[in-house]
Motif scaffolding. Structure first.
Motif, PDB file in Angstrom:
ATOM      1  N   ASP A 102       0.640  -1.211   0.103  1.00 62.37           N
ATOM      2  CA  ASP A 102       0.078  -0.074   0.026  1.00 62.37           C
ATOM      3  C   ASP A 102       0.902   1.436  -0.059  1.00 62.37           C
ATOM      4  O   ASP A 102       0.472   2.445  -0.583  1.00 62.37           O
ATOM      5  N   SER A 106       3.291  -3.105  -6.058  1.00 64.22           N
ATOM      6  CA  SER A 106       3.186  -4.510  -6.131  1.00 64.22           C
ATOM      7  C   SER A 106       4.537  -4.949  -6.678  1.00 64.22           C
ATOM      8  O   SER A 106       4.969  -6.086  -6.242  1.00 64.22           O
ATOM      9  N   TRP A 148      -2.093 -12.294  -7.766  1.00 66.15           N
ATOM     10  CA  TRP A 148      -2.589 -10.923  -7.909  1.00 66.15           C
ATOM     11  C   TRP A 148      -1.506  -9.918  -8.512  1.00 66.15           C
ATOM     12  O   TRP A 148      -1.473  -9.025  -9.336  1.00 66.15           O
ATOM     13  N   LEU A 152      -1.086  -7.829 -11.902  1.00 59.81           N
ATOM     14  CA  LEU A 152      -0.933  -6.008 -11.740  1.00 59.81           C
ATOM     15  C   LEU A 152       0.398  -5.798 -12.763  1.00 59.81           C
ATOM     16  O   LEU A 152       0.414  -4.638 -13.368  1.00 59.81           O
ATOM     17  N   TRP A 305      -4.613   0.812  -5.183  1.00 66.54           N
ATOM     18  CA  TRP A 305      -5.803  -0.015  -5.884  1.00 66.54           C
ATOM     19  C   TRP A 305      -7.061   1.039  -5.324  1.00 66.54           C
ATOM     20  O   TRP A 305      -8.192   0.597  -5.770  1.00 66.54           O
ATOM     21  N   GLN A 308      -5.912   4.563  -8.186  1.00 61.95           N
ATOM     22  CA  GLN A 308      -6.333   4.378  -9.657  1.00 61.95           C
ATOM     23  C   GLN A 308      -7.623   4.690  -9.920  1.00 61.95           C
ATOM     24  O   GLN A 308      -7.986   5.243 -11.300  1.00 61.95           O
ATOM     25  N   ASP A 321      -7.236  -2.756 -13.602  1.00 62.78           N
ATOM     26  CA  ASP A 321      -8.353  -3.820 -13.908  1.00 62.78           C
ATOM     27  C   ASP A 321      -9.332  -3.317 -15.074  1.00 62.78           C
ATOM     28  O   ASP A 321     -10.455  -3.455 -14.719  1.00 62.78           O
TER      29      ASP A 321
END
Length: 329
Positions: A102, A106, A148, A152, A305, A308, A321
Motif C-alpha cells: 500500500d 506490487s 494478484w 498487476l 488500488w 487508480q 483492472d
C-alpha cells in the motif's frame, strides 16, 4: 533475515534517506544499517521498532522479527516443525507485505511475496493431518497474493496458473473465506482478460456460500454487477447492485477475515461506483467513487488500488483492472 533487509532498504529509499541519515535517526552506526540491509545481521525487537518508527512502516519491519528468540532458534534447528503458531506467522507475514505494498507498489514486494508464498506451501506440505486444512488455507492466501502481483504486472499467463493453484488449495482448506478470495481474484482476471460472462459466473459462485464474510460477498455482488454490465445484462446488474447494498448493510467491520483490512464502508462504496461506471452511468459513478474514496482511511487512499479509480474518473490514467474485451492470455 534477508526479507527484513530487503524491506528495510525499500522503505529507506522511499523515505529519501541515506544509510548514514537513517543510522543517526536510530542511534546506530552506518555499517550496522548496511549489515541489516544485507541480511548479515539480525536486529533485536527494540531496534526493529525504532526503524519502523523512523521509516513510517507501521509495523511492517517489527513484524518480521520473532518476539520469542527461543522459538526462533528452535524453528531454525527444526524447520520442518509446523504448529498453529507457524501457520499464523505465515498469514501475518502476507498481511504485512500487503500493507507494505500500500505504501509502495506490487512490483516492490513481488519477490518477497513469492518467497512467502513458497514458505506457505512448504508449511502446508510439512503440516500434520490435524493442521493440514489451516496450513493449506495459508498456502491459498499466498498463491492468491502472488497471482494478484502477476496480474498487476501484466503477466496474465503466470497469474492464471498461480490463481488456479490458489483455488485448488482453497477448496482443500474447506474455508469459505479462503475459497471466496481465490475465486474472486480469478474472476477479476477473467473479467479483464477474458469473458465478462465467465467472470460473472465466478463472482456468483464466490458470493453464494453464506459461510463467507458478508463484506466479501458484498464485494463479489458488486463485481458480478460490473461483469454483467460489460456482458450487456443491465437489468441483472441493477439487481446485483441492490444485493451488494443489502449485504454491505449486514457487515460487522470489527470482525473482518484475516488480511481483509481494506474492506471498509468507503471501499465498498467506491466499488459500487466502479460497477456503475461499467453500466455507463458516468456522473453517478464519479460521485460514488469520489465519496467512497473520501470516506476511506487516509492510509488506504494512498494505495494504488484506491488511487487508480480517482485517476481514472478524472482521465489521468487507466486502472490496472480496466476491461480489455476479448484479450486472451
Amino acid at each position: 533475515m534477508r526479507a527484513f533487509g530487503r524491506t528495510m532498504k525499500l522503505l529507506r529509499r522511499r523515505a529519501g534517506l541515506s544509510q548514514p541519515a537513517l543510522a543517526a535517526k536510530v542511534f546506530v552506526s552506518q555499517p550496522t544499517i548496511s549489515r541489516l540491509e544485507s541480511g548479515t545481521r539480525t536486529p533485536d525487537p527494540t531496534l526493529a521498532r525504532l526503524l519502523d518508527e523512523a521509516l513510517g512502516a507501521r509495523g511492517a519491519l517489527a513484524g518480521l522479527i520473532p518476539e520469542d528468540p527461543d522459538r526462533a532458534d528452535f524453528e531454525a534447528r527444526r524447520p520442518e516443525l509446523v504448529d498453529r503458531a507457524k501457520i499464523v506467522d505465515v498469514e501475518q507475514g502476507l498481511v504485512r507485505l500487503r500493507m507494505l505494498e500500500d505504501q509502495s507498489s506490487s512490483a516492490d514486494v513481488t519477490p518477497m511475496v513469492a518467497a512467502r508464498a513458497e514458505m506457505a506451501l512448504r508449511t502446508a506440505r510439512d503440516a500434520p493431518y490435524a493442521l493440514r486444512a489451516g496450513a493449506i488455507g495459508a498456502a491459498a492466501m499466498g498463491a492468491a497474493y502472488l497471482g494478484w502481483c502477476h496480474f498487476l504486472a501484466g503477466r496474465y499467463e503466470a497469474a492464471e496458473r498461480t490463481l488456479d493453484a490458489a483455488v485448488a488449495y482453497a477448496y482443500e482448506s474447506r474455508a469459505p473465506d479462503r475459497l471466496e478470495r481465490t475465486m474472486s481474484y480469478r474472476g477479476v482476471l477473467e473479467l479483464v482478460c477474458g469473458s465478462a460472462a465467465a467472470a460473472a459466473c465466478m463472482f456468483d459462485a464466490s458470493r453464494q456460500d453464506t459461510g463467507a464474510h458478508p463484506a466479501l460477498r458484498a464485494y463479489d455482488a458488486g463485481q458480478q454487477a460490473r461483469a454483467l454490465a460489460h456482458a450487456g445484462e443491465r437489468r441483472e446488474a441493477d439487481r446485483l447492485l441492490l444485493e451488494a447494498d443489502r449485504l454491505a448493510d449486514t457487515v460487522d467491520y470489527a470482525d473482518l477475515p484475516v488480511g481483509a483490512y481494506w474492506y471498509t464502508p468507503g471501499w465498498l462504496a467506491l466499488r459500487r461506483g466502479v460497477a456503475m461506471l461499467a453500466q455507463g452511468r458516468i456522473n453517478l459513478a464519479q460521485q460514488e467513487i469520489e465519496q467512497g474514496y473520501a470516506a476511506m482511511p487516509a492510509q488506504h487512499r494512498q494505495a494504488h488500488w484506491a488511487r487508480q479509480w480517482i485517476d481514472a474518473i478524472h482521465g489521468d490514467q487507466e486502472p490496472s483492472d480496466l476491461i480489455h474485451p476479448r484479450q486472451r492470455r
